[in-house]
Design an enzyme around this catalytic site. Sequence first.
Site, PDB file in Angstrom:
ATOM      1  N   ASP A   7     -28.448 -13.306 -13.263  1.00  0.00           N
ATOM      2  CA  ASP A   7     -27.480 -14.287 -13.770  1.00  0.00           C
ATOM      3  C   ASP A   7     -28.177 -15.268 -14.708  1.00  0.00           C
ATOM      4  OD1 ASP A   7     -25.203 -13.244 -12.468  1.00  0.00           O
ATOM      5  OD2 ASP A   7     -25.822 -14.177 -10.589  1.00  0.00           O
ATOM      6  N   LYS A  67     -28.293  -6.141 -11.671  1.00  0.00           N
ATOM      7  CA  LYS A  67     -26.879  -6.341 -12.022  1.00  0.00           C
ATOM      8  C   LYS A  67     -26.797  -7.229 -13.257  1.00  0.00           C
ATOM      9  CE  LYS A  67     -23.884  -9.162  -9.713  1.00  0.00           C
ATOM     10  NZ  LYS A  67     -23.095  -9.968 -10.669  1.00  0.00           N
ATOM     11  N   ASP A  90     -21.599  -5.271 -14.305  1.00  0.00           N
ATOM     12  CA  ASP A  90     -20.557  -5.934 -13.509  1.00  0.00           C
ATOM     13  C   ASP A  90     -19.598  -6.663 -14.453  1.00  0.00           C
ATOM     14  OD1 ASP A  90     -19.128  -7.237 -11.500  1.00  0.00           O
ATOM     15  OD2 ASP A  90     -20.692  -8.734 -11.132  1.00  0.00           O
ATOM     16  N   LEU A  91     -18.748  -5.892 -15.129  1.00  0.00           N
ATOM     17  CA  LEU A  91     -17.808  -6.511 -16.081  1.00  0.00           C
ATOM     18  C   LEU A  91     -16.378  -6.516 -15.536  1.00  0.00           C
ATOM     19  CD1 LEU A  91     -19.204  -5.257 -19.532  1.00  0.00           C
ATOM     20  CD2 LEU A  91     -19.721  -7.360 -18.290  1.00  0.00           C
ATOM     21  N   LYS A  92     -16.173  -5.921 -14.375  1.00  0.00           N
ATOM     22  CA  LYS A  92     -14.864  -5.963 -13.682  1.00  0.00           C
ATOM     23  C   LYS A  92     -13.706  -5.722 -14.651  1.00  0.00           C
ATOM     24  CE  LYS A  92     -16.410  -9.310 -10.160  1.00  0.00           C
ATOM     25  NZ  LYS A  92     -17.697  -9.785 -10.721  1.00  0.00           N
ATOM     26  N   PHE A  93     -13.684  -4.527 -15.243  1.00  0.00           N
ATOM     27  CA  PHE A  93     -12.615  -4.221 -16.208  1.00  0.00           C
ATOM     28  C   PHE A  93     -11.242  -4.233 -15.544  1.00  0.00           C
ATOM     29  CE2 PHE A  93     -16.196  -1.672 -18.210  1.00  0.00           C
ATOM     30  CZ  PHE A  93     -16.434  -2.603 -19.204  1.00  0.00           C
ATOM     31  N   HIS A  94     -10.239  -4.733 -16.268  1.00  0.00           N
ATOM     32  CA  HIS A  94      -8.863  -4.806 -15.762  1.00  0.00           C
ATOM     33  C   HIS A  94      -7.956  -4.809 -16.990  1.00  0.00           C
ATOM     34  CE1 HIS A  94      -5.909  -6.997 -12.806  1.00  0.00           C
ATOM     35  NE2 HIS A  94      -5.341  -6.007 -13.461  1.00  0.00           N
ATOM     36  N   ASP A  95      -7.304  -3.676 -17.271  1.00  0.00           N
ATOM     37  CA  ASP A  95      -6.512  -3.599 -18.500  1.00  0.00           C
ATOM     38  C   ASP A  95      -5.538  -2.430 -18.380  1.00  0.00           C
ATOM     39  OD1 ASP A  95      -5.770  -3.879 -21.301  1.00  0.00           O
ATOM     40  OD2 ASP A  95      -7.691  -4.900 -21.554  1.00  0.00           O
ATOM     41  N   ILE A  96      -4.832  -2.119 -19.444  1.00  0.00           N
ATOM     42  CA  ILE A  96      -3.975  -0.938 -19.383  1.00  0.00           C
ATOM     43  C   ILE A  96      -4.884   0.291 -19.228  1.00  0.00           C
ATOM     44  CG2 ILE A  96      -2.055  -1.964 -20.670  1.00  0.00           C
ATOM     45  CD1 ILE A  96      -3.068  -0.400 -23.148  1.00  0.00           C
ATOM     46  N   ASN A 105      -5.527   3.176 -20.641  1.00  0.00           N
ATOM     47  CA  ASN A 105      -6.315   3.734 -21.740  1.00  0.00           C
ATOM     48  C   ASN A 105      -7.479   2.816 -22.122  1.00  0.00           C
ATOM     49  OD1 ASN A 105      -6.803   5.631 -23.980  1.00  0.00           O
ATOM     50  ND2 ASN A 105      -6.205   3.879 -25.234  1.00  0.00           N
ATOM     51  N   THR A 106      -7.201   1.524 -22.219  1.00  0.00           N
ATOM     52  CA  THR A 106      -8.246   0.575 -22.615  1.00  0.00           C
ATOM     53  C   THR A 106      -9.346   0.509 -21.563  1.00  0.00           C
ATOM     54  OG1 THR A 106      -6.566  -0.694 -23.767  1.00  0.00           O
ATOM     55  CG2 THR A 106      -8.624  -1.831 -23.325  1.00  0.00           C
ATOM     56  N   THR A 143     -13.553 -13.051  -3.715  1.00  0.00           N
ATOM     57  CA  THR A 143     -13.776 -13.888  -2.516  1.00  0.00           C
ATOM     58  C   THR A 143     -13.508 -15.367  -2.805  1.00  0.00           C
ATOM     59  OG1 THR A 143     -16.109 -13.877  -3.082  1.00  0.00           O
ATOM     60  CG2 THR A 143     -15.416 -12.364  -1.354  1.00  0.00           C
ATOM     61  N   GLY A 150     -28.951 -12.554  -5.638  1.00  0.00           N
ATOM     62  CA  GLY A 150     -29.439 -13.239  -6.834  1.00  0.00           C
ATOM     63  C   GLY A 150     -30.498 -14.257  -6.502  1.00  0.00           C
ATOM     64  N   ARG A 151     -30.049 -15.513  -6.335  1.00  0.00           N
ATOM     65  CA  ARG A 151     -30.975 -16.647  -6.254  1.00  0.00           C
ATOM     66  C   ARG A 151     -32.088 -16.565  -5.213  1.00  0.00           C
ATOM     67  NH1 ARG A 151     -25.881 -20.456  -6.617  1.00  0.00           N
ATOM     68  NH2 ARG A 151     -25.078 -18.538  -5.689  1.00  0.00           N
TER      69      ARG A 151
HETATM   70  O1  C5P Z   1     -27.322 -15.866  -6.291  1.00  0.00           O
HETATM   71  P1  C5P Z   1     -26.383 -15.079  -5.414  1.00  0.00           P
HETATM   72  O2  C5P Z   1     -27.097 -14.194  -4.417  1.00  0.00           O
HETATM   73  O3  C5P Z   1     -25.341 -15.945  -4.762  1.00  0.00           O
HETATM   74  O4  C5P Z   1     -25.642 -14.100  -6.447  1.00  0.00           O
HETATM   75  C1  C5P Z   1     -24.615 -13.240  -6.048  1.00  0.00           C
HETATM   76  C2  C5P Z   1     -24.114 -12.452  -7.219  1.00  0.00           C
HETATM   77  O5  C5P Z   1     -22.977 -11.706  -6.787  1.00  0.00           O
HETATM   78  C3  C5P Z   1     -23.664 -13.292  -8.412  1.00  0.00           C
HETATM   79  O6  C5P Z   1     -23.901 -12.526  -9.605  1.00  0.00           O
HETATM   80  C4  C5P Z   1     -22.185 -13.448  -8.172  1.00  0.00           C
HETATM   81  O7  C5P Z   1     -21.449 -13.620  -9.357  1.00  0.00           O
HETATM   82  C5  C5P Z   1     -21.839 -12.098  -7.534  1.00  0.00           C
HETATM   83  N1  C5P Z   1     -20.631 -12.118  -6.704  1.00  0.00           N
HETATM   84  C6  C5P Z   1     -20.468 -12.974  -5.615  1.00  0.00           C
HETATM   85  N2  C5P Z   1     -19.326 -12.935  -4.875  1.00  0.00           N
HETATM   86  C7  C5P Z   1     -18.340 -12.097  -5.195  1.00  0.00           C
HETATM   87  C8  C5P Z   1     -18.476 -11.234  -6.266  1.00  0.00           C
HETATM   88  C9  C5P Z   1     -19.653 -11.273  -7.009  1.00  0.00           C
HETATM   89  O8  C5P Z   1     -21.384 -13.730  -5.306  1.00  0.00           O
HETATM   90  N3  C5P Z   1     -17.272 -12.062  -4.449  1.00  0.00           N
END
Ligand code: C5P
Length: 235
Positions: free
Chosen positions: A14, A36, A63-69, A71-72, A123, A213-214
């Site tokens: 991130d 990711k 992780d771009l979470k596509f959501h469209d018609i 075909n797109t 979430t 992540g962190r």
């Molecule tokens: O730093 P951390 O461990 O919290 O990062 C979690 C990753 O997962 C981030 O890229 C965050 O956007 C992603 N994510 C999330 N909760 C979701 C969906 C995705 O934390 N419900």
Amino acid sequence: MRKSDDVKIIVALDYSCAETAILMAKQLDPGKCHLKIGKELFTRCGPAIVEQTRALGFEVFLDLKFHDIPNTCAQAVRAAAELGVWMVNVHASGGRAMMMAAREALEKVSGARPLLIGVTVLTSLESRDLEELGFAERSTPLVARLATLTESCGLDGVVCSPQEVKLLREQRNKDFLLVTPGIRPQTAEADDQKRIMTPAEAVRQGSSYLVIGRPITQSRTPLLALDNIISSMAI
Ligand code: C5P
């Protein structure tokens, strides 16, 4: 298709610039984690960031979470596959036709196709948000419903919260992938995550991949933090 592997951890890069993201990737090990790349980094850096991280040997979850018609969405998923990503996702709430179109687009891709994952309910959405959006169901049954729909459309799995893993694992085929963020080692800060679970517990409950992540990227010793998480999962 690469359905499963020994690497369970997906490190969330991130970052807002390629240099910092690549500096972090170079401190990690593609034999121990995947990466990711999300909306911010991709929107700023474009496909080059996927190429650069792949060149370091990493498998990439776009992780771009596509959501469209349909075909797109299908064409976007196909473009991701042609970039060589290992995993890509779409919103399950885009519906059956959209998910099936995405799945069918991947069948036409030559070579290994990426894993196709559905996002169930974000979430960040609470019951009152779902109600305001017109959903009659509360979050947990809605997640279960969308996971069932995702599976029936032939996708490989869903992103879900660790709290949902137990229920979804009981209901699903064992090969259906459950990808879970919200993971924190026992010793780590929760940051802004509300409902967290340790890596060992998430895997025990049936999580297939852990997005972290962190706790890794903000550590002064990211590879050591990753190694400690991997060891904690083996116990
Ligand atoms: O730093 P951390 O461990 O919290 O990062 C979690 C990753 O997962 C981030 O890229 C965050 O956007 C992603 N994510 C999330 N909760 C979701 C969906 C995705 O934390 N419900």
